[in-house]
Scaffold this motif. Structure first.
Motif, short mmCIF file in Angstrom:
data_model
loop_
_atom_site.label_atom_id
_atom_site.label_comp_id
_atom_site.label_asym_id
_atom_site.label_seq_id
_atom_site.Cartn_x
_atom_site.Cartn_y
_atom_site.Cartn_z
N ARG A 235 0.52 -1.27 -0.44
CA ARG A 235 -0.14 -0.03 -0.44
C ARG A 235 0.61 0.88 0.06
O ARG A 235 0.01 2.16 -0.69
CB ARG A 235 -0.79 -0.22 1.39
N ARG A 236 2.14 0.96 0.22
CA ARG A 236 3.15 2.07 0.11
C ARG A 236 3.69 2.73 -0.61
O ARG A 236 4.42 3.36 -1.12
CB ARG A 236 3.92 2.01 1.45
N PRO A 238 3.92 3.93 -5.37
CA PRO A 238 3.47 4.88 -6.02
C PRO A 238 1.86 4.48 -6.51
O PRO A 238 1.63 3.21 -6.76
CB PRO A 238 4.26 5.41 -6.89
N VAL A 239 1.32 5.25 -6.87
CA VAL A 239 -0.64 5.94 -7.22
C VAL A 239 0.00 4.92 -8.81
O VAL A 239 -0.68 4.17 -8.96
CB VAL A 239 -0.17 6.91 -7.15
N GLU A 240 1.19 4.89 -9.19
CA GLU A 240 1.13 4.76 -10.38
C GLU A 240 1.99 3.11 -10.28
O GLU A 240 1.36 2.64 -11.43
CB GLU A 240 2.12 5.26 -11.66
N SER A 241 1.87 2.23 -9.38
CA SER A 241 2.03 1.49 -9.50
C SER A 241 0.67 0.88 -8.84
O SER A 241 0.28 -0.67 -8.17
CB SER A 241 2.84 0.72 -8.37
N SER A 242 -0.79 1.19 -8.89
CA SER A 242 -1.69 0.63 -7.97
C SER A 242 -2.42 -0.68 -8.35
O SER A 242 -2.97 -1.93 -7.89
CB SER A 242 -3.17 1.95 -7.96
N ARG A 245 -0.35 -3.40 -7.74
CA ARG A 245 -0.73 -3.48 -5.76
C ARG A 245 -1.83 -4.48 -5.82
O ARG A 245 -1.53 -5.28 -4.83
CB ARG A 245 -1.06 -2.61 -5.97
N ARG A 246 -3.03 -4.11 -7.01
CA ARG A 246 -4.26 -4.78 -6.07
C ARG A 246 -4.11 -6.15 -7.15
O ARG A 246 -4.55 -7.64 -6.06
CB ARG A 246 -4.88 -3.82 -7.48
#
Length: 368
Positions: A235-236, A238-242, A245-246
């Motif tokens: 969850r830490r 970056p946003v571009e790796s969302s 991450r999901r």
């Protein structure tokens, strides 16, 4: 293997003159054996076919990339594949036992029983090791817990960790090796663990509790704690790796849920049967039959984890998929090179044969 007890003991726990020969007067379970004789061979055959294919692929990829830098997770997965394969090898014996009874002698009874327990426990402990390694790898700024674990679980100590896992599982399988025996009940030979009468209830109950702790509760606690830490680390990102991450979080959730779904029913029934052996909770024959069928169903469900391990812990990993593709590409390249070499050799032989023939033997359409 936790086989169903053929008969229900209605006697009080304090009875000292009770023996297995008295069981035929209590609760005959021919219908339970008939169900097992049909259900278990089918399930074991499916598990054997799928498990052999998946775990063989894992080992083949691991051996093929022996010159590359391996992670500890790769080593744990390879050991888990070996344990799964050794566990699967015992299934044909138990399938034959469910259908015909145990006709393979006492030494094989002891060996197969111990092998089943050792490898089943080893698989569960290695799952905990995989989660620990992933937890340590995900910690960007390790705390005191991570630092303490990282001193123990290192690449240099990886073989020691695997050896400790196999040793712990081996100790747990030692009672099966010592006390497994073949007895005849209702004109049918059965392979089961028969403890000395003075230790029968206490020893069996303690062993079952240790098996549940090492084979389910301990690994589950480690997996939940470690993967919770991995999720926090993801969850830490970056946003571009969302998106990535999901996907990673989804894989971790599936891993834990599959472990709980396959192992919790079996261990719940095992705890119930352990309590029954100590406190005599089941006093009706039909209830005992229901518990025996539940044990057969839930243990078969637990065995499916051997088939799912290669998918959950290997095929879902991007590095393993990359290794599989490289191995497949290398295998294809070798086959193409071999085929081209065979074609070149064939053409060379044909040219040599044509050049060596006399010109007088040639006609305009064919050769004599």
């Amino acid at each position: 293997m936790d086989l169903d007890v053929d008969y229900l003991d209605y006697h009080d726990n304090g009875t000292s003159n009770f023996s297995y020969e008295d069981y035929h007067t209590l609760c005959e379970k021919a219908d339970v054996r008939s169900f097992a004789g049909v259900f278990l061979p089918v399930v074991y055959s499916v598990c054997l076919a799928l498990g052999l294919a998946g775990n063989t692929v894992v080992l083949a990829v691991y051996i093929h990339h022996k010159r590359q830098r391996r992670t500890m997770t790769d080593t744990f997965l390879a050991h888990m594949a070996v344990a799964d394969l050794l566990l699967l090898v015992t299934l044909p014996f138990w399938a034959a036992d469910a259908t015909l009874g145990w006709e393979m002698g006492l030494p094989l009874c002891k060996l197969v029983s111990a092998c089943y327990t050792v490898n089943f426990t080893c698989c569960m402990l290695l799952l905990a090791c995989v989660s620990l390694d992933r937890y340590l790898a995900s910690a960007a700024t390790p705390g005191w817990i991570q630092r303490g674990l990282s001193r123990v679980i290192t690449r240099a100590n990886c073989w020691k960790v695997c050896l400790a896992v196999w040793a712990a599982a081996g100790l747990l399988g030692l009672p099966d090796l010592l006390f497994s025996t073949v007895i005849e009940i209702s004109e049918r030979r059965v392979c089961l663990s028969l403890y000395p009468h003075s230790l029968a209830r206490e020893a069996k109950a303690c062993l079952e509790v240790v098996e549940v702790l090492l084979g389910f509760l301990g690994p589950l606690l480690v997996m939940v704690c470690c993967y919770a830490g991995v999720v926090r680390a993801l969850r830490r990102l970056p946003v571009e790796s969302s998106g990535r991450r999901r996907r990673a979080i989804r894989v971790l959730v599936v891993v834990v849920l599959v472990f709980v779904a396959t192992q919790m029913p079996y261990n719940t029934v095992k705890i119930w049967r352990t309590m029954d052996s100590v406190y005599t909770l089941v006093t009706h024959c039909e209830t005992s039959k229901v518990v025996d069928r539940a044990a057969q169903l839930t243990e078969s469900l637990a065995l499916t984890h051997c088939c799912l391990n290669p998918i959950l812990y290997a095929l879902l990993g991007t590095s393993f998929r990359r290794h599989v593709l490289k191995a497949a590409k290398a295998f294809g390249d070798r086959r193409r090179r071999r085929r081209s070499e065979e074609e070149r050799d064939g053409q060379a032989v044909e040219m040599s044969f044509n050049n060596s023939r006399p010109a007088s033997q040639e006609t305009g359409s064919f050769t004599i």
